[in-house]
Design a protein around this motif. Structure first.
Motif, PDB file in Angstrom:
ATOM      1  N   GLU A  76      40.123  45.356  53.451  1.00 52.08           N
ATOM      2  CA  GLU A  76      39.645  44.719  54.223  1.00 52.08           C
ATOM      3  C   GLU A  76      38.792  43.137  53.566  1.00 52.08           C
ATOM      4  N   GLU A  77      38.881  42.030  54.129  1.00 52.61           N
ATOM      5  CA  GLU A  77      38.001  40.930  53.509  1.00 52.61           C
ATOM      6  C   GLU A  77      36.997  40.297  54.804  1.00 52.61           C
ATOM      7  N   ALA A  78      36.188  40.679  53.168  1.00 56.02           N
ATOM      8  CA  ALA A  78      34.908  40.276  55.098  1.00 56.02           C
ATOM      9  C   ALA A  78      33.335  39.465  53.893  1.00 56.02           C
ATOM     10  N   PRO A  79      32.784  38.581  54.461  1.00 50.06           N
ATOM     11  CA  PRO A  79      32.248  37.735  53.639  1.00 50.06           C
ATOM     12  C   PRO A  79      30.662  38.744  53.043  1.00 50.06           C
TER      13      PRO A  79
END
Length: 182
Positions: free
Chosen positions: A38-41
């Motif tokens: 998952e992409e997350a900041p």
């Protein structure tokens, strides 16, 4: 038949496998789990000492004289462009603007009457039934009424601008630094 050739890399790999400890009887192999990426900041906090300088600043004051009626902001408040900051007592300016509007309406009526009177004599014909000087006089009255109406409209606009200036607004988005009026 030639014996297989053994390279140094194959030999090192075989030695590494032999060096691994054998699984004990009854011991389970480590489990492997799969998951989706998952992409997350990534938030990284860096504490620094420094000074903040505003990109824009403005010292705001009233363009007209008047009594302060209300102050709607205080130091530290956030404002958007066009927000009301200070209101001055606008009652005298409002009355002056209304008088100027009425005078402009009166000038419009005077111009309409001057045009009607000119058209009346012009339709009868100059030199035949009406002296030419009367036709010229009525035409001049139209010009005078047009000039008077232009002056009255300018006065009306001046009075309305003065009325709008009794409301002090934020020139751009920002934060109120200091308030010098109560």
């Amino acid at each position: 038949m030639t014996p297989p050739s053994w390279s140094a890399g194959r030999i090192a790999c075989l030695l590494a496998l032999l060096a691994l400890p054998p699984l004990a009887a009854g011991a389970e192999a480590p489990s492997v789990r799969l998951t989706t990426v998952e992409e997350a900041p990534v938030a990284e906090e860096v504490r620094l000492n420094g000074t903040v300088t505003a990109l824009r600043s403005a010292r705001i004051s009233a363009a007209v004289a008047g009594l302060v009626e209300e102050v709607t902001v205080d130091a530290g408040d956030r404002v958007a462009e066009g927000d009301r900051l200070v209101g001055l007592d606008a009652e005298p300016a409002r009355a002056e603007a209304e008088a100027a509007r009425a005078a402009a309406r009166e000038g419009e009526a005077a111009l309409a009457e001057a045009r009607r009177r000119f058209e009346e004599v012009d339709s009868l014909g100059a030199g035949e039934n009406i002296p030419a000087t009367e036709v010229h006089a009525r035409k001049s009255q139209v010009a005078v009424a047009e000039a008077e109406l232009a002056r009255l409209r300018a006065e009306r606009e001046r009075a309305e601008v003065a009325l709008r200036r009794h409301r002090i607004e934020a020139p751009f988005d920002g934060v109120i630094h200091t308030r010098d009026v109560d």
